[in-house]
Scaffold this motif. Structure first.
Motif, PDB file in Angstrom:
ATOM      1  N   MET A   1       0.840  -1.183   0.000  1.00 53.77           N
ATOM      2  CA  MET A   1       0.000   0.000   0.000  1.00 53.77           C
ATOM      3  C   MET A   1       0.888   1.250   0.000  1.00 53.77           C
ATOM      4  SD  MET A   1      -3.051   0.899   2.590  1.00 53.77           S
ATOM      5  CE  MET A   1      -2.521   2.064   3.787  1.00 53.77           C
ATOM      6  N   ALA A   2       0.655   2.127  -0.913  1.00 53.74           N
ATOM      7  CA  ALA A   2       1.439   3.350  -1.044  1.00 53.74           C
ATOM      8  C   ALA A   2       1.030   4.370   0.014  1.00 53.74           C
ATOM      9  CB  ALA A   2       1.241   3.944  -2.428  1.00 53.74           C
ATOM     10  N   VAL A   3       2.009   5.105   0.475  1.00 54.38           N
ATOM     11  CA  VAL A   3       1.745   6.184   1.424  1.00 54.38           C
ATOM     12  C   VAL A   3       1.347   7.412   0.616  1.00 54.38           C
ATOM     13  CG1 VAL A   3       2.747   7.663   3.181  1.00 54.38           C
ATOM     14  CG2 VAL A   3       3.391   5.253   3.080  1.00 54.38           C
ATOM     15  N   GLU A   4       0.216   7.981   0.970  1.00 56.88           N
ATOM     16  CA  GLU A   4      -0.287   9.148   0.265  1.00 56.88           C
ATOM     17  C   GLU A   4       0.332  10.430   0.817  1.00 56.88           C
ATOM     18  OE1 GLU A   4      -2.397   8.989  -2.333  1.00 56.88           O
ATOM     19  OE2 GLU A   4      -2.405   6.807  -2.185  1.00 56.88           O
ATOM     20  N   ASN A   5       0.384  11.440  -0.010  1.00 56.78           N
ATOM     21  CA  ASN A   5       0.902  12.740   0.414  1.00 56.78           C
ATOM     22  C   ASN A   5       0.101  13.278   1.603  1.00 56.78           C
ATOM     23  OD1 ASN A   5       2.729  14.986   0.027  1.00 56.78           O
ATOM     24  ND2 ASN A   5       0.905  16.137  -0.578  1.00 56.78           N
ATOM     25  N   ALA A   6      -1.196  13.068   1.600  1.00 53.33           N
ATOM     26  CA  ALA A   6      -2.034  13.548   2.706  1.00 53.33           C
ATOM     27  C   ALA A   6      -1.609  12.905   4.027  1.00 53.33           C
ATOM     28  CB  ALA A   6      -3.507  13.254   2.425  1.00 53.33           C
ATOM     29  N   ASP A   7      -1.187  11.645   3.990  1.00 53.26           N
ATOM     30  CA  ASP A   7      -0.701  10.978   5.196  1.00 53.26           C
ATOM     31  C   ASP A   7       0.574  11.646   5.701  1.00 53.26           C
ATOM     32  OD1 ASP A   7      -2.725   8.975   5.259  1.00 53.26           O
ATOM     33  OD2 ASP A   7      -1.611   7.821   3.749  1.00 53.26           O
ATOM     34  N   LEU A   9       1.623  14.667   5.159  1.00 57.13           N
ATOM     35  CA  LEU A   9       1.318  16.001   5.676  1.00 57.13           C
ATOM     36  C   LEU A   9       0.659  15.922   7.052  1.00 57.13           C
ATOM     37  CD1 LEU A   9       0.096  17.688   2.383  1.00 57.13           C
ATOM     38  CD2 LEU A   9       2.244  18.107   3.596  1.00 57.13           C
ATOM     39  N   ARG A  10      -0.187  14.928   7.259  1.00 54.54           N
ATOM     40  CA  ARG A  10      -0.824  14.748   8.569  1.00 54.54           C
ATOM     41  C   ARG A  10       0.224  14.396   9.615  1.00 54.54           C
ATOM     42  NH1 ARG A  10      -2.629  10.231  10.980  1.00 54.54           N
ATOM     43  NH2 ARG A  10      -2.494   9.062   9.042  1.00 54.54           N
ATOM     44  N   TRP A  11       1.163  13.525   9.266  1.00 53.80           N
ATOM     45  CA  TRP A  11       2.228  13.155  10.204  1.00 53.80           C
ATOM     46  C   TRP A  11       3.087  14.364  10.548  1.00 53.80           C
ATOM     47  CZ3 TRP A  11       3.729   8.568   6.611  1.00 53.80           C
ATOM     48  CH2 TRP A  11       2.785   7.538   6.754  1.00 53.80           C
ATOM     49  N   ILE A  34      17.630  23.721  21.222  1.00 55.48           N
ATOM     50  CA  ILE A  34      18.351  22.815  20.327  1.00 55.48           C
ATOM     51  C   ILE A  34      17.718  22.928  18.952  1.00 55.48           C
ATOM     52  CG2 ILE A  34      19.044  21.257  22.193  1.00 55.48           C
ATOM     53  CD1 ILE A  34      16.898  19.298  21.302  1.00 55.48           C
ATOM     54  N   ALA A  35      18.387  22.416  17.940  1.00 56.68           N
ATOM     55  CA  ALA A  35      17.861  22.447  16.577  1.00 56.68           C
ATOM     56  C   ALA A  35      16.872  21.298  16.391  1.00 56.68           C
ATOM     57  CB  ALA A  35      19.001  22.319  15.575  1.00 56.68           C
ATOM     58  N   TRP A  36      15.727  21.581  15.799  1.00 55.03           N
ATOM     59  CA  TRP A  36      14.711  20.559  15.539  1.00 55.03           C
ATOM     60  C   TRP A  36      14.448  20.458  14.045  1.00 55.03           C
ATOM     61  CZ3 TRP A  36      12.884  17.303  19.116  1.00 55.03           C
ATOM     62  CH2 TRP A  36      13.014  17.652  20.458  1.00 55.03           C
ATOM     63  N   THR A  37      14.275  19.239  13.555  1.00 57.27           N
ATOM     64  CA  THR A  37      13.842  19.007  12.177  1.00 57.27           C
ATOM     65  C   THR A  37      12.680  18.019  12.201  1.00 57.27           C
ATOM     66  OG1 THR A  37      15.440  17.221  11.852  1.00 57.27           O
ATOM     67  CG2 THR A  37      16.112  19.422  11.153  1.00 57.27           C
ATOM     68  N   ILE A  38      11.830  18.157  11.189  1.00 55.18           N
ATOM     69  CA  ILE A  38      10.698  17.240  11.018  1.00 55.18           C
ATOM     70  C   ILE A  38      10.817  16.645   9.622  1.00 55.18           C
ATOM     71  CG2 ILE A  38       8.188  17.027  10.871  1.00 55.18           C
ATOM     72  CD1 ILE A  38       8.011  19.449  12.780  1.00 55.18           C
ATOM     73  N   ALA A  39      10.940  15.330   9.557  1.00 50.50           N
ATOM     74  CA  ALA A  39      11.074  14.631   8.275  1.00 50.50           C
ATOM     75  C   ALA A  39       9.715  14.509   7.591  1.00 50.50           C
ATOM     76  CB  ALA A  39      11.669  13.246   8.503  1.00 50.50           C
ATOM     77  N   SER A  40       9.716  14.093   6.340  1.00 45.66           N
ATOM     78  CA  SER A  40       8.461  13.962   5.589  1.00 45.66           C
ATOM     79  C   SER A  40       7.544  12.896   6.178  1.00 45.66           C
ATOM     80  CB  SER A  40       8.738  13.664   4.118  1.00 45.66           C
ATOM     81  OG  SER A  40       9.431  12.447   3.996  1.00 45.66           O
ATOM     82  N   ASN A  41       8.110  11.962   6.957  1.00 45.48           N
ATOM     83  CA  ASN A  41       7.273  10.949   7.605  1.00 45.48           C
ATOM     84  C   ASN A  41       6.855  11.368   9.011  1.00 45.48           C
ATOM     85  OD1 ASN A  41       9.569  10.637   9.118  1.00 45.48           O
ATOM     86  ND2 ASN A  41       9.840   8.457   8.678  1.00 45.48           N
ATOM     87  N   GLY A  42       7.174  12.610   9.399  1.00 44.41           N
ATOM     88  CA  GLY A  42       6.784  13.127  10.703  1.00 44.41           C
ATOM     89  C   GLY A  42       7.781  12.846  11.808  1.00 44.41           C
ATOM     90  N   ALA A  43       8.827  12.100  11.528  1.00 42.88           N
ATOM     91  CA  ALA A  43       9.839  11.832  12.562  1.00 42.88           C
ATOM     92  C   ALA A  43      10.566  13.128  12.904  1.00 42.88           C
ATOM     93  CB  ALA A  43      10.825  10.778  12.078  1.00 42.88           C
ATOM     94  N   MET A  44      10.794  13.329  14.193  1.00 40.73           N
ATOM     95  CA  MET A  44      11.450  14.539  14.666  1.00 40.73           C
ATOM     96  C   MET A  44      12.871  14.221  15.113  1.00 40.73           C
ATOM     97  SD  MET A  44       8.307  15.852  17.030  1.00 40.73           S
ATOM     98  CE  MET A  44       9.107  17.395  17.447  1.00 40.73           C
ATOM     99  N   THR A  45      13.777  15.147  14.865  1.00 38.98           N
ATOM    100  CA  THR A  45      15.140  15.008  15.351  1.00 38.98           C
ATOM    101  C   THR A  45      15.535  16.291  16.058  1.00 38.98           C
ATOM    102  OG1 THR A  45      15.728  13.568  13.501  1.00 38.98           O
ATOM    103  CG2 THR A  45      17.548  14.546  14.750  1.00 38.98           C
TER     104      THR A  45
END
Length: 115
Positions: A1-7, A9-11, A34-45
């Motif tokens: 199942m493909a991950v949709e762009n809407a998913d 963006l929601r993450w 500290i520096a924060w980043t948010i990946a396209s899958n919603g993971a934060m660093t």
């Protein structure tokens, strides 16, 4: 199942909400910035950088955020004596949001440019 762009963006939106919560807590609890980043899958660093902190301050900032987020830290030292700190976390308000805190503690150079 493909991950949709809407998913994706929601993450990212959920991660953005979590970051707002983290920064509000940081203001109240006087946590270091500290520096924060948010990946396209919603993971934060969250990265404790060497530009803003000396190595002992980096470790203290890393430990403060690890404690605040209830994360489990790990540590390794590479062949150049750089200490790599890493801790995974999940946001207490929503288990779908998570990420990691990290830092690299680089030893000071001596006068000849060595460790």
């Amino acid at each position: 199942m493909a991950v949709e762009n809407a998913d994706r963006l929601r993450w990212q939106e959920l991660a953005h909400q979590a970051l707002g919560d983290f920064l509000a807590a940081a203001m109240v609890e006087d946590l270091p910035s500290i520096a924060w980043t948010i990946a396209s899958n919603g993971a934060m660093t969250g990265t404790v950088d060497a530009l803003s902190f000396e190595p002992q301050e980096q470790r203290a900032a890393f430990d403060a955020w690890v404690s605040r987020l209830g994360a489990e830290p790990s540590e390794r030292t590479d062949s150049a004596a750089v200490v790599h700190l890493y801790a995974r976390f999940t946001w207490a308000r929503n288990y779908l949001v998570g990420g990691a805190i990290r830092a690299e503690l680089v030893p000071p150079m001596d006068a000849e440019g060595g460790v």
